[in-house]
Design a protein around this motif. Sequence first.
Motif, PDB file in Angstrom:
ATOM      1  N   ILE A 252       0.619  -1.087  -0.089  1.00 22.51           N
ATOM      2  CA  ILE A 252       0.031   0.201  -0.162  1.00 22.51           C
ATOM      3  C   ILE A 252       0.969   1.263  -0.278  1.00 22.51           C
ATOM      4  O   ILE A 252       1.668   1.428   0.738  1.00 22.51           O
ATOM      5  N   LYS A 253       0.728   2.099  -0.815  1.00 26.50           N
ATOM      6  CA  LYS A 253       1.778   3.254  -1.176  1.00 26.50           C
ATOM      7  C   LYS A 253       1.023   4.544  -0.224  1.00 26.50           C
ATOM      8  O   LYS A 253      -0.050   4.397   0.260  1.00 26.50           O
ATOM      9  N   TRP A 254       2.163   5.168   0.616  1.00 24.81           N
ATOM     10  CA  TRP A 254       1.713   5.987   1.669  1.00 24.81           C
ATOM     11  C   TRP A 254       2.661   7.184   1.735  1.00 24.81           C
ATOM     12  O   TRP A 254       3.700   6.952   1.150  1.00 24.81           O
ATOM     13  N   ASN A 255       2.217   8.210   2.114  1.00 26.48           N
ATOM     14  CA  ASN A 255       2.975   9.457   2.583  1.00 26.48           C
ATOM     15  C   ASN A 255       2.673   9.680   3.814  1.00 26.48           C
ATOM     16  O   ASN A 255       1.470   9.787   4.457  1.00 26.48           O
ATOM     17  N   TYR A 256       3.600  10.044   4.774  1.00 26.63           N
ATOM     18  CA  TYR A 256       3.471  10.372   6.187  1.00 26.63           C
ATOM     19  C   TYR A 256       3.463  11.914   6.474  1.00 26.63           C
ATOM     20  O   TYR A 256       4.252  12.619   5.937  1.00 26.63           O
ATOM     21  N   GLU A 257       2.267  12.243   7.213  1.00 24.01           N
ATOM     22  CA  GLU A 257       2.416  13.791   7.451  1.00 24.01           C
ATOM     23  C   GLU A 257       2.613  14.672   6.327  1.00 24.01           C
ATOM     24  O   GLU A 257       3.458  15.541   6.503  1.00 24.01           O
ATOM     25  N   LYS A 258       1.825  14.256   5.397  1.00 19.43           N
ATOM     26  CA  LYS A 258       1.940  14.844   3.987  1.00 19.43           C
ATOM     27  C   LYS A 258       1.829  16.700   4.144  1.00 19.43           C
ATOM     28  O   LYS A 258       2.363  17.303   3.474  1.00 19.43           O
ATOM     29  N   GLU A 264     -11.793  24.215  12.146  1.00 17.20           N
ATOM     30  CA  GLU A 264     -11.974  25.666  12.974  1.00 17.20           C
ATOM     31  C   GLU A 264     -11.296  25.406  14.541  1.00 17.20           C
ATOM     32  O   GLU A 264     -11.682  26.282  15.339  1.00 17.20           O
ATOM     33  N   HIS A 265     -10.630  24.296  14.442  1.00 19.49           N
ATOM     34  CA  HIS A 265     -10.341  24.144  15.928  1.00 19.49           C
ATOM     35  C   HIS A 265      -8.686  23.999  15.785  1.00 19.49           C
ATOM     36  O   HIS A 265      -7.944  23.732  16.477  1.00 19.49           O
ATOM     37  N   GLY A 266      -7.962  24.615  14.712  1.00 24.23           N
ATOM     38  CA  GLY A 266      -6.831  24.640  14.320  1.00 24.23           C
ATOM     39  C   GLY A 266      -6.204  23.893  13.446  1.00 24.23           C
ATOM     40  O   GLY A 266      -6.967  22.965  12.916  1.00 24.23           O
ATOM     41  N   ALA A 267      -4.943  23.925  13.037  1.00 22.65           N
ATOM     42  CA  ALA A 267      -4.274  23.076  12.122  1.00 22.65           C
ATOM     43  C   ALA A 267      -4.096  21.546  12.677  1.00 22.65           C
ATOM     44  O   ALA A 267      -3.854  21.234  13.464  1.00 22.65           O
ATOM     45  N   TYR A 268      -4.789  20.624  11.510  1.00 19.40           N
ATOM     46  CA  TYR A 268      -4.731  19.178  11.820  1.00 19.40           C
ATOM     47  C   TYR A 268      -3.744  18.673  10.825  1.00 19.40           C
ATOM     48  O   TYR A 268      -3.766  18.577   9.471  1.00 19.40           O
ATOM     49  N   LEU A 269      -2.829  17.871  11.418  1.00 19.30           N
ATOM     50  CA  LEU A 269      -1.674  17.104  10.560  1.00 19.30           C
ATOM     51  C   LEU A 269      -2.050  15.563  10.391  1.00 19.30           C
ATOM     52  O   LEU A 269      -1.727  14.709  11.459  1.00 19.30           O
ATOM     53  N   PRO A 270      -2.737  14.946   9.572  1.00 18.77           N
ATOM     54  CA  PRO A 270      -2.936  13.731   9.685  1.00 18.77           C
ATOM     55  C   PRO A 270      -1.993  12.567   9.538  1.00 18.77           C
ATOM     56  O   PRO A 270      -0.956  13.075   8.823  1.00 18.77           O
ATOM     57  N   ASP A 271      -1.685  11.446  10.073  1.00 15.98           N
ATOM     58  CA  ASP A 271      -0.500  10.740   9.860  1.00 15.98           C
ATOM     59  C   ASP A 271      -0.075  10.046   8.539  1.00 15.98           C
ATOM     60  O   ASP A 271       1.009  10.387   8.159  1.00 15.98           O
ATOM     61  N   THR A 303     -14.199  14.650   0.582  1.00 14.15           N
ATOM     62  CA  THR A 303     -13.222  14.092  -0.425  1.00 14.15           C
ATOM     63  C   THR A 303     -12.279  13.225  -0.015  1.00 14.15           C
ATOM     64  O   THR A 303     -11.459  12.440  -0.839  1.00 14.15           O
ATOM     65  N   TYR A 304     -12.117  12.940   1.375  1.00 13.56           N
ATOM     66  CA  TYR A 304     -11.353  11.979   1.908  1.00 13.56           C
ATOM     67  C   TYR A 304     -12.036  11.132   2.997  1.00 13.56           C
ATOM     68  O   TYR A 304     -12.866  11.847   3.540  1.00 13.56           O
ATOM     69  N   SER A 305     -11.922   9.834   2.930  1.00 17.40           N
ATOM     70  CA  SER A 305     -12.371   9.046   4.207  1.00 17.40           C
ATOM     71  C   SER A 305     -11.232   8.708   5.233  1.00 17.40           C
ATOM     72  O   SER A 305     -10.066   8.565   5.028  1.00 17.40           O
ATOM     73  N   LEU A 306     -11.749   8.835   6.556  1.00 14.56           N
ATOM     74  CA  LEU A 306     -10.709   9.033   7.451  1.00 14.56           C
ATOM     75  C   LEU A 306     -10.952   7.609   8.386  1.00 14.56           C
ATOM     76  O   LEU A 306     -11.989   7.446   8.891  1.00 14.56           O
ATOM     77  N   LEU A 307      -9.639   6.949   8.297  1.00 12.50           N
ATOM     78  CA  LEU A 307      -9.654   5.499   9.168  1.00 12.50           C
ATOM     79  C   LEU A 307      -8.870   6.023  10.595  1.00 12.50           C
ATOM     80  O   LEU A 307      -7.703   6.618  10.385  1.00 12.50           O
ATOM     81  N   LEU A 308      -9.667   5.394  11.485  1.00 11.87           N
ATOM     82  CA  LEU A 308      -8.989   5.686  13.001  1.00 11.87           C
ATOM     83  C   LEU A 308      -8.500   4.446  13.346  1.00 11.87           C
ATOM     84  O   LEU A 308      -9.061   3.389  13.518  1.00 11.87           O
TER      85      LEU A 308
END
Length: 441
Positions: A252-258, A264-271, A303-308
Motif C-alpha cells: 500500500i503506497k503511503w505518505n507520512y504527515e503529507k 475551525e479548531h486549528g491545524a490538523y496534521l493527519p498521519d 473528499t477523503y475518508s478517515l480511518l482511525l
Amino acid sequence: MYADNQPAFRQYVIDNIAKNFHSETLKYQQNIVEISIRNKELNNLLGIFNEFHIPYKINKFDSRTNIRYLEQFEASDIYEKQRNTIFNNKMFNIEYEFLKSESISNLNKNEFEELLISKQRTIFFIDQSNEQDVKNIVKYVFGIDVLFERMVISNEKYEIDGLSYFVIPDEHHNEIRNSERIHRYGFVGIMHDSGVEFFRLYDKNGSISVMVQFKPRNNNRKSVIKFRDDVKSPFRSSWEANIARVFNHLDIKWNYEKEFIQTEHGAYLPDFWLSDNKIIEVKGFWDYESRLKVSWFVNNINTYSLLLIDRDLYYDIYNSFKDVIPNFEDDTSHNPTKETVPVVGITIAERKKFVVNISEGDDLFLVRDPLNEYDKNAIKVVDLDKNHIGFISKEWAVIYSYKMDLGIKYKVTVKEKQPKVINVSVVRSNLEETILDPIFI
C-alpha cells in the motif's frame, strides 16, 4: 544537548566551538551594471571589456547602445581588487550614461553563465549517541556515507557530553532545507522529526554563522520519535512505524504527515495519506483537541475518508502482523484501555423517567443509529431494558461509530451521574475476535 534559552546557547557555541572552525568559502563582489553609450564610443568600450574579460550583453539602437555587464571579483583577493580598480579607471575615460546597478538575486542570477557561485557548506553537530540514526538519515536523504569527527567537550547546563560533527557539501545544500521528495522541510525537517537535537555552522561567502533551532520538548510524551531506516522515514511513535511496515507488507503506497488541514479548531496534521483518498490517523490517546479536529474533519471533508487506529484497533493489527513483518517493534502499550465518555441528551423529557433509575456501576449498552437525521455517526445509549437514555457526545461518536461499524463491541458501565451528563466507562469486550479494517486484510 538541549537549551531552553537558544540565544544564550548560540553565544556558547560562538565562544567555545565556532572559534575552532575557519571559513573554506569565498566571498565575491558581484553586480550587474547597466549603462547607455553613444554608438561611436561603443568599440572603445568593448575593447576595455574584452581586455578585462568582462561578460556583457548589448542592445543596440539607432544612435545609442544599452549594455549590461557583469562586474565581479573575489573580495579578499588583493590582485582582483586592484584589477577592478584599473578597470574602473579606464571606464572613467569613456563617456557613457549610468542607468543602474543590480545585486545578484533569483531574478537575474541566470543572466550571465560566467557568474561565479560561491560554494557553501554546513557543519552539523549532534550528540555522539545519535551517530547511527543520523548516518541512516544522511544516507537516505543525500545518498552519501557520512564521516563523523568527534569533539571532546562537556557542559552540564546544555546536556553536552561529547559532540560529533559532519559536513554536508555544497552539491547537497538545497536539500538541507527543502526537498519535497523526502520531507516538506528537507533534511532539517527529518532531523527534527526524528528527535535529533543539533546545531549548525553555516559557511558561506567567507564567513561562518551559527544556527540554532531546538524544538520544544514535550516531557509528557512517551512515544519514540526517531528515524526508522527500514521504512526510510521518521515517526513519532512505534505504532506509526509499525503501521508503515504493515502498509509496505501489503504493498500500500503511503505518505507520512503529507500536509496540514485547517479546521475551525486549528491545524490538523493527519498521519498517513494513501493513494485512494484515504487518510489514516493513529492515536494512542484521544485528547480533547484531537477529538475536536477529527470530528470536524469527518463532518466537513467529503473528499477523503478517515480511518482511525487507536488502542482498540491497533491491538488486532499488532497481533496479526508482529510475527510476520521484520523489524516490527515490540510494544507493551498496545492493549485496549478504558475510556471515560460522556452521555448527553439525558434531560430530554421522554428519557428522564429512565435516567432517574440509573446508578453508578450500572451496565449500559451502545446502539448505532446511522439513520439519525442530525448525525450519521450517532450512538444511542440504552439500559438493560433497551430504554433510550441518551447519546454518546458527538466528538466521541465519530471515533466509536467507526469502530462499532467494523464489529467491535463494548462493555459500558456508569462511572458518574451528573444532572446533565452521565460519564460512562467504555472498554472493548470482544478481544477474542480479530477485527481489522478491510484495508489491512
